[in-house]
Design a protein around this motif. Structure first.
Motif, short mmCIF file in Angstrom:
data_model
loop_
_atom_site.label_atom_id
_atom_site.label_comp_id
_atom_site.label_asym_id
_atom_site.label_seq_id
_atom_site.Cartn_x
_atom_site.Cartn_y
_atom_site.Cartn_z
N LEU A 61 43.64 39.43 45.66
CA LEU A 61 44.29 40.75 46.31
C LEU A 61 44.42 40.96 47.57
CD1 LEU A 61 44.50 43.73 44.58
CD2 LEU A 61 42.27 44.12 45.43
N GLN A 62 43.55 40.23 48.55
CA GLN A 62 43.79 40.53 49.82
C GLN A 62 44.33 39.15 50.42
OE1 GLN A 62 39.56 40.93 51.13
NE2 GLN A 62 39.09 42.40 49.45
N GLY A 63 44.59 38.00 49.88
CA GLY A 63 45.05 36.81 50.25
C GLY A 63 44.18 36.15 51.13
N LYS A 64 43.19 36.13 50.74
CA LYS A 64 41.98 35.35 51.72
C LYS A 64 42.16 33.99 51.52
CE LYS A 64 37.71 37.18 52.01
NZ LYS A 64 36.71 37.39 51.78
N GLY A 65 43.30 33.45 52.35
CA GLY A 65 43.45 31.95 52.40
C GLY A 65 44.20 31.36 51.42
N VAL A 66 44.71 32.44 50.63
CA VAL A 66 45.70 32.14 49.46
C VAL A 66 46.59 32.99 49.36
CG1 VAL A 66 43.86 30.91 47.88
CG2 VAL A 66 44.39 33.39 47.61
N PRO A 67 47.79 32.56 48.79
CA PRO A 67 48.88 33.77 48.62
C PRO A 67 48.52 35.12 48.13
CG PRO A 67 49.76 31.76 48.09
CD PRO A 67 48.43 31.81 48.37
N ILE A 68 48.70 36.25 48.58
CA ILE A 68 48.44 37.42 47.67
C ILE A 68 49.22 37.35 46.29
CG2 ILE A 68 48.87 39.89 47.45
CD1 ILE A 68 48.60 40.15 50.39
N ASP A 69 48.32 37.71 45.24
CA ASP A 69 48.64 37.54 43.92
C ASP A 69 48.18 38.53 43.13
OD1 ASP A 69 49.37 36.86 41.16
OD2 ASP A 69 49.60 34.57 41.80
N THR A 70 48.62 39.84 43.03
CA THR A 70 48.19 40.95 42.25
C THR A 70 47.88 40.58 40.93
OG1 THR A 70 49.22 42.49 43.92
CG2 THR A 70 48.15 43.36 41.94
N SER A 71 48.68 39.74 40.28
CA SER A 71 48.55 39.29 38.67
C SER A 71 47.19 38.74 38.60
CB SER A 71 49.78 38.69 38.23
OG SER A 71 50.98 39.59 38.29
N LYS A 72 47.10 37.55 39.47
CA LYS A 72 45.77 36.87 39.36
C LYS A 72 44.55 37.99 39.43
CE LYS A 72 47.28 32.22 40.21
NZ LYS A 72 47.08 30.99 40.96
#
Length: 649
Positions: free
Chosen positions: A180-191
Motif C-alpha cells: 500500500l505504501q510502496g515500502k521498498g516495492v512498487p505500490i500495488d493496491t491490488s496486492k
C-alpha cells in the motif's frame, strides 16, 4: 490479584497437575504421595515461587521464563531489569518464547534495555528458525524499517511472505501495508487488498479496520468510498473494536457517508468513553480544543482530558499540558501547571512527556535552558523506545550543539529510531550530517542513507535529496536530473515529492530554475488523484496567490479555503499572509462579516475599519499581546484565523 501473583499461581497449578507438567521434576521427581497439602493461597504462592527459583537455579528453561515474566509484570523498574538475564538464560536453554520476547524487547526497548538492532535481529532469527510466525513478522517489519539495502528489503519480503503463506494474519496485514505504501516495492493496491483479504476471511478486526481506512481515504488507483468504509467500521465495532467505533463517530463529525451531525458524533464518543475507552475522552477533548466543528471550550476540554487521565491514560495529561501552554479563550496560559503535568506523566513512564520536557529544556520554552537535564530526558525516552527522542539525539550529535559532533553517537541513535519504526528519522539525520560539521568526513554516508531511504519508499526521501542537491550539498545531474528524480518518485506514489516538485515549478529555485506557474498547474493536474482533494486544493490556492489581486481572485481563494479542514485552512492563511496579504485580509474580512463584527466592504484592504474589527476580536479573546505586533504577524494569524474558521455561535 497482581499480575505476578497470577503468573505464579498458574505456574504452581502446572507443578501439581502431574509429573509431565512438573518443572521441579527435572531434578527432583516427586511421587503423588509427596504432594503437600494446600493450606492457603499465600502458602501455595510461596511454594510455587520457591519451586521456580530452585528449578531456575538448576537451569530449567520454563522456570527461568516464568520468573522473567514475573519480573516484567512488576511496576518497579529495579525488579523489571532482573527479568532480562532470566529471559536470556531461558533463551540459551532453547525457549522459543524467550527468543521472541527478547527480540521484541531489544527491538522496542523497555525493562531497562535500550533498543538494539543487532540483538533484536539475533533473537528474532533464533525464534524464526524454531518456527515462530510472530518472529517472522517482527523480523520482516524490522528489516523494512531499518535496513534500506536491497538485501534488507529482500529479506523482509521473504520473511513476511513466508509467514503469510503459513496463515499469519499479522504477516498478511504487514505485507498489505508494504504494498500500500510502496515500502521498498512498487505500490500495488491490488496486492494490498489481497493480503488484507486474508484477515478479512479470518474475521480479523485489524484487517477489517485497515480495509475501512483504505476505502475511506482511497489509495493509488482506488477512489475513496466512505459508504463502504462505514460498513467495515460498523462490522468491526459490533465485534468490540473501539477504534472502529471512534472512526464511525469521526465520520459523523465530518459528514462522511452520512449527514454531518456533530451532536451525534459527540454522543457516540461519550458512550464509548463511559464504557471505559480513554481514547474517546481524548477525542472529545480534542474537539473542544481545536474548535474545528464547535466553538472552543477550554473548561469542557479540561474535563475530558482529566477523565482520560483518571482511567490511567497519560495522554490526557499531555493534552492538558499542551492546553495550558497554548491557552484558550477562558483558559489562560499556565506554564507552571504544564510543567507539572509533563513531569508527572514522565514519572509514570510516558516517553512523549520526557521528550517534550527535554525539548523544552533545550530551547528554553519554559523560560530556562538546561542542556544536561534535556539530554538526560531525551536519552531516557530513547531507551524506552521513543523514536522521536532517538531522532532528536542523532540530530543533536550531528550538529555540534550542545556537545561536539560525533558520528558514532549519531549512528547509535539513528539505529534506535529506525528500530522502533521511525523511518523518517533517516531524512532529518542525513540532512543534519550533510549540512553540519560532519559533512567533511561523512557526506557520502548521508547520501547513501538518503538513497537507501528513497529506494525503501520512505516518504519525502526524494524531496530531501533533491533539496540538498539543489543547494550543492550533494552532486547532481543538473536541475533536469533533480526534476527527473522527483518525477519518478511522484509516479511511484511519493506524494511529498509530488508536492515538492509543484513548489519547485511554482516558485523556482534561485538562479537555477525560474518560476513556471503553468508547468506547476499542469503537473498538479497530473498528480491530483494521487495527492488527494485536500492537498490539491491547498496547492491550487497557493498558485492563486501568485496571480493578480482582483476581487474575483480574492473571492475564489476564500471559497476554496471554506472547503478545507481547519488545519489546512490555517496553513493556507499563513501562505497568503506572506505571499498575498490582500487575499489574507479578504478572508478575515469575510469571516468577521459573517459574524456581524465587520461592516466594511470585502476589499482585502487593511483600512482603519478593518484594523478596528481585528483589534476588537483580539481584545474579546484576551489576545491583545499576540496581536500587538500587527495584523500580518503569525500571532494575529493564529488568533484571527482560528476565530473566523471555527463554527459561528
Amino acid at each position: 490479584m497482581s499480575s505476578a501473583a497470577k503468573i505464579a499461581f498458574v505456574t504452581v497449578l502446572c507443578l501439581f497437575v502431574g509429573p509431565e507438567w512438573s518443572i521441579a521434576q527435572e531434578t527432583t521427581p516427586q511421587t503423588r504421595g509427596e504432594i503437600p497439602a494446600v493450606t492457603s493461597f499465600d502458602a501455595l504462592l510461596q511454594s510455587a515461587t520457591q519451586d521456580l527459583e530452585a528449578s531456575a537455579a538448576d537451569s530449567g528453561a520454563m522456570a527461568n521464563m516464568a520468573l522473567a515474566r514475573v519480573a516484567f509484570s512488576s511496576t518497579d523498574p529495579a525488579i523489571q531489569v532482573t527479568g532480562i538475564p532470566l529471559a536470556e538464560k531461558a533463551a540459551e536453554l532453547g525457549a522459543v518464547e524467550a527468543n521472541l520476547l527478547l527480540g521484541d524487547i531489544y527491538r522496542r526497548g523497555g525493562y531497562g534495555a535500550a533498543p538494539d538492532l543487532v540483538r533484536a535481529k539475533a533473537y528474532l532469527e533464533a525464534a524464526f528458525k524454531d518456527g515462530s510466525l510472530q518472529a517472522a513478522v517482527a523480523l520482516g517489519t524490522l528489516y523494512f524499517d531499518s535496513d534500506f539495502t536491497p538485501e534488507g528489503r529482500k529479506r523482509g519480503l521473504e520473511l513476511l511472505t513466508a509467514a503469510a503463506n503459513e496463515g499469519s494474519v499479522e504477516a498478511a496485514n504487514a505485507l498489505a501495508n508494504v504494498y500500500l505504501q510502496g515500502k521498498g516495492v512498487p505500490i500495488d493496491t491490488s496486492k494490498a487488498l489481497h493480503y488484507f483479504g486474508v484477515g478479512l476471511v479470518s474475521n480479523s478486526n485489524n484487517s477489517i479496520v485497515a480495509l475501512g481506512d483504505v476505502l475511506r481515504g482511497g489509495a493509488a488507483n482506488l477512489q475513496p468510498n466512505p459508504q463502504v468504509a462505514m460498513e467495515f467500521f460498523e462490522r468491526a465495532s459490533k465485534q468490540g473494536d473501539l477504534g472502529a467505533g471512534r472512526r464511525i463517530a469521526d465520520m459523523h463529525l465530518r459528514g462522511e457517508a452520512v449527514t454531518q451531525s456533530v451532536p451525534q458524533a459527540i454522543a457516540m464518543l461519550t458512550d464509548l468513553a463511559q464504557k471505559g475507552d480513554a481514547n474517546s475522552y481524548i477525542a472529545l477533548g480534542d474537539i473542544f480544543t481545536r474548535g474545528e466543528f464547535v466553538a472552543t471550550d477550554g473548561a469542557r476540554a479540561i474535563e475530558y482530558f482529566k477523565s482520560a487521565q483518571a482511567l490511567g491514560n497519560t495522554t490526557g495529561m499531555i493534552r492538558l499540558a499542551e492546553l495550558y501552554i497554548n491557552g484558550l479563550p477562558g483558559t489562560p496560559v499556565d506554564i507552571g501547571q504544564a510543567m507539572d503535568l509533563y513531569a508527572s506523566a514522565a514519572e509514570l513512564g510516558n516517553t512523549s512527556a520526557k521528550r517534550a520536557l527535554g525539548r523544552a529544556f533545550l530551547t528554553g520554552q519554559f523560560g530556562t535552558t538546561d542542556p544536561r537535564r534535556a539530554i538526560a530526558l531525551l536519552e531516557d525516552a530513547a531507551r524506552l523506545g521513543d523514536g522521536q527522542a532517538a531522532k532528536d539525539l542523532a540530530v543533536l550529535y550531528a550538529t555540534n550543539d550542545p556537545f561536539p559532533a560525533n558520528y558514532d553517537e549519531v549512528k547509535t541513535y539513528l539505529d534506535l529510531a529506525l528500530a522502533v519504526g521511525n523511518t523518517g528519522a533517516a531524512l532529518e539525520v542525513a540532512s543534519a550530517i550533510a549540512t553540519g560539521p560532519l559533512a567533511r568526513t561523512h557526506r557520502e554516508d548521508a547520501r547513501l542513507l538518503l538513497n537507501g531511504a528513497m529506494d525503501g519508499g520512505v516518504p519525502g526521501a526524494a524531496a530531501t535529496l533533491a533539496r540538498l542537491q539543489l543547494d550543492g550539498a550533494f552532486p547532481a545531474e543538473g536541475v533536469g536530473g533533480v526534476i527527473s528524480m522527483l518525477n519518478n518518485a511522484a509516479k511511484s506514489g511519493d506524494n511529498d515529492s509530488a508536492r515538492f516538485l509543484i513548489g519547485l515549478y511554482r516558485d523556482g529555485y534561485g538562479l537555477l530554475l525560474p518560476p513556471d506557474p503553468a508547468a506547476a498547474n499542469d503537473f498538479l493536474n497530473s498528480v491530483a488523484a494521487s495527492i488527494g482533494p485536500e492537498a490539491t486544493t491547498v496547492e491550487r490556492i497557493h498558485l492563486e496567490a501568485l496571480k493578480n489581486e482582483d476581487v474575483d481572485t480574492l473571492a475564489s481563494v476564500s471559497e476554496q479555503i471554506s472547503t478545507l479542514s481547519k488545519a489546512s485552512a490555517i496553513q493556507v492563511l499563513d501562505i497568503l499572509r506572506r505571499k498575498n496579504a490582500r487575499a489574507y485580509v479578504y478572508v478575515l474580512q469575510q469571516g468577521l462579516s459573517s459574524r456581524g463584527q465587520y461592516s466594511g466592504p470585502l476589499s482585502g484592504t487593511l483600512d482603519a475599519t478593518t484594523i478596528r474589527a481585528f483589534n476588537a476580536v483580539c481584545s474579546a479573546l484576551n489576545a491583545e499581546r499576540a496581536c500587538a505586533p500587527g495584523p500580518l504577524t503569525r500571532g494575529a494569524l493564529l488568533t484571527l484565523g482560528n476565530y473566523v474558521l471555527q463554527p459561528a455561535t
